[in-house]
Design an enzyme around this catalytic site. Structure first.
Site, PDB file in Angstrom:
ATOM      1  N   ARG A   1       5.592  -5.653   1.270  1.00 21.90           N
ATOM      2  CA  ARG A   1       6.657  -6.316   1.302  1.00 21.90           C
ATOM      3  C   ARG A   1       7.041  -7.573   2.129  1.00 21.90           C
ATOM      4  NH1 ARG A   1       6.408  -0.884   5.477  1.00 21.90           N
ATOM      5  NH2 ARG A   1       5.425   0.117   3.760  1.00 21.90           N
ATOM      6  N   VAL A   2       6.497  -8.574   2.279  1.00 21.93           N
ATOM      7  CA  VAL A   2       6.835 -10.090   1.999  1.00 21.93           C
ATOM      8  C   VAL A   2       7.149 -10.604   1.214  1.00 21.93           C
ATOM      9  CG1 VAL A   2       6.316 -12.182   3.291  1.00 21.93           C
ATOM     10  CG2 VAL A   2       5.039  -9.880   4.767  1.00 21.93           C
TER      11      VAL A   2
END
Lengths: 495, 129
Positions: free
Chosen positions: A363-364
């Site tokens: 998700r980064v």
């Protein structure tokens, strides 16, 4: 120092010693069993306070009830019997931390177990600590180079991120974590490897491997073995992150691997049930989510005002027959910033590391990649996504149009390229060169079985003739000129 | 329903029997034993009696001491120690050679530790730091 000076020093110290009558608050054991003791007395006992049982065995107060205190015993509990006197220590459970911990193998209480002598540390950090707050953090922006092509390119991990490694038994979860630790050499990283409920033989093998590859120079190993009491497995991850926090507070970057949290949850379930806390789903107690969330929340990327340190967490979860919907996997998936999903099928097909590209996410994402990697990785991610759509048609090879066929062929080559043997991490500039090459059709006319061999040759060629270019990529430079240079280098290699 | 602890039984018994005499007292105790039977607590009897003793002593202001020493203590010294802790003191003395010297006094949930063993231990800690 001469003998006399030592004697004098000792005399001075002893005469300075004040005789005091110690007042101790005590309680009496009324029930003991399976690593749990119940006591009365201990009126002012705090939650999470350390208690001293006869023979120096320590315990931690967990349940404070009206008449009794319930505690888990850290260590050998067979000598403890009903009627024994238990002392309060007034200390909250803490572990020794410091530079001296690096390169050592310790148990969940921070005591050495590698036979290299005592660890002389000055500082102690509490095992349980509230995670850093919002105002002390900043977004993740620096990459952790794992040295594994499929991860660095497609599910990048940033410093301060929490990336879950999840998969069935024997799919290479530990291998990924160990490779990531080995690749941190010279990357300004300290590492902490926490083994929870693992076979001692497996831990010994990992430590030997880390030593052999020089990774123990910056790594601490925290071990709660399979034969240690459940209380040790329960606190080992917290002890590990406490050791990491010491370095993060000094502004250093730390990578912590928890191998694995499934076993920690089992240990916590055991302790909770023995303490007669009400069981919930899968017999886990109600606060099993908090067990993991408070641990993983301590992973952080601190801003400049707070020292700029970071703790990256790589928790590992073992699934049963690929079941991601069990209680603990869903909990930890929701807490972490993405997961690397390993599949048994891929593993047996020989695709190792068996990273399932479809189910793995970060998700980064791109924020945690250097610019050249970001540029080249986008293209292969897209190519792989299209390949997955089309793979089912591959058996009708003769009836496919040229475009589809080309896409499928490219997919096979990328899949082949993503294979990587264990303990052989690859530097980021080599990864960029290889991925750039596959994007620019260098591998198109190479047989699938020859891809690995060609890759080795390509890296050798690039390192021999284009080292200056690779050095630029390494520090994150990327512009049209570098791209053009790399392209011409690829063409040169093809000839 | 939450479980009733031994202490609660003992306290209840104490409150009920406090002002009773003669046959009323026997009746009260009989009822109490019947309650214990009903609650399947009869096998806790001894513990409840011990708890009851403690409750009575507390209520009448008796202080219980447990004095541990390395050698047999002089009667006079024991008296002196008892004086320090108040008027109504019941003391039990114990001999434990492993404490080397000095005395240890246990008072309810506290231990006053003046033994040579503990002092040597803290001296060792201080020197090793």
């Amino acid at each position: 120092m001469s003998t006399n000076a030592i004697v004098e020093e000792l005399k001075k110290n002893i005469s300075a010693f004040e005789k005091t009558v110690e007042v101790e608050e005590v309680g009496t054991v009324i029930e003991v069993g399976d690593g749990i003791a119940r006591m009365n007395g201990l009126i002012k006992c705090q939650a999470q306070e350390m208690l001293e049982f006869p023979g120096g065995v320590m315990g931690v107060a967990l349940n404070l009830e009206e008449e009794t205190v319930g505690a888990m015993i850290l260590g050998e509990f067979r000598g403890i019997k009903e009627g024994d006197t238990v002392k309060r220590t007034g200390r909250i459970l803490s572990v020794p931390v410091g530079e001296q911990m690096v390169g050592r193998v310790v148990n969940a209480l921070g005591q050495e177990i590698d036979g290299k002598g005592d660890i002389a540390t000055k500082d102690f950090y509490p095992v349980e600590k509230i995670a850093p707050g919002v105002m002390t953090r900043e977004p993740v922006h620096e990459p952790v180079q794992t040295g594994i092509k499929s991860i660095d390119a497609m599910v990048p991990i940033g410093r301060g991120q929490r990336e879950l490694i999840i998969g069935d038994r024997q799919t290479g979860k530990t291998a990924i974590a160990v490779d990531a630790i080995i690749n941190q050499k010279g990357q300004n990283m300290k590492c902490v490897y926490v083994a929870v409920g693992q076979k001692e033989s497996k831990v010994a093998r990992i430590v030997a491997k880390l030593e052999e590859s020089g990774a123990m120079e910056y790594t601490t190993v925290v071990v709660a073995g399979a034969s240690d009491p459940a209380s040790m497995s329960f606190i080992a991850p917290y002890a590990g992150v406490a050791i990491a926090e010491y370095f993060a507070d000094k502004g250093e970057d730390v990578l912590v691997v928890y191998d694995d949290l499934t076993k920690q949850a089992w240990a916590y379930r055991e302790i909770s049930l023995l303490l007669r806390r009400p069981p919930g789903r899968e017999a886990y107690p109600g606060d099993v989510f908090y067990l993991h969330s408070r641990l993983l929340e301590r992973a952080c990327n601190l801003n400049k005002e707070n020292g700029g340190g970071s703790i990256t967490a790589l928790p590992i979860i073992e699934t049963q027959a690929g079941d991601l919907t069990a209680y603990i996997p869903t909990n930890v998936i929701s807490i972490t910033d993405g997961q690397i999903f390993l599949e048994t099928d891929l593993f047996y097909k020989g695709i190792r590391p068996a990273v399932s590209v479809g189910f793995s996410v970060s998700r980064v994402g791109g924020a945690a990649q250097i610019k050249p990697m970001k540029k080249v990785a986008g293209k292969i991610k897209l190519a792989m996504a299209q390949f997955r759509e089309l793979e089912a048609f591959a058996q009708f090879a003769s009836d496919l149009d040229a475009d589809t066929k080309k896409q499928i062929d490219l997919g096979y080559r990328i899949t082949e390229l993503m294979k990587q043997p264990q303990y052989s991490p690859m530097s980021v500039e080599d990864q960029v060169a290889v991925i750039f090459a596959v994007n620019n059709s260098v591998f198109d006319d190479v047989e699938v079985k020859d891809v690995a061999e060609t890759e080795v040759k390509l890296i050798e060629f690039m390192n021999k003739t284009k080292r200056a270019l690779l050095d630029k990529i390494k520090v994150g430079e990327w512009d049209d000129k570098i791209e053009a240079d790399l392209k011409s280098a690829c063409n040169e290699f093809k000839k | 329903m939450a479980k009733t602890s031994n202490k609660q039984y003992a306290e209840a018994l104490y409150e009920v029997t406090q002002d009773l005499k003669g046959s009323d007292l026997s009746d009260a105790i009989k009822t109490f034993v019947e309650i214990l039977v009903r609650d399947h607590k009869l096998k806790q009897g001894y513990n409840i009696i011990a708890e009851f003793e403690r409750t009575v002593k507390k209520a009448s202001g008796v202080v219980e001491l447990e004095i541990t020493s390395a050698r047999e203590l002089d009667k006079k010294i024991v008296e002196e120690i008892k004086q320090t802790f108040g008027k109504n003191v019941e003391a039990v003395t114990q001999v434990d050679e492993s404490i080397i010297g000095g005395i240890k006094v246990k008072l309810e949930d506290k231990i006053l530790d003046g033994s040579v063993k503990t002092q040597l231990k803290s001296l060792k800690q201080q020197l090793s730091n």
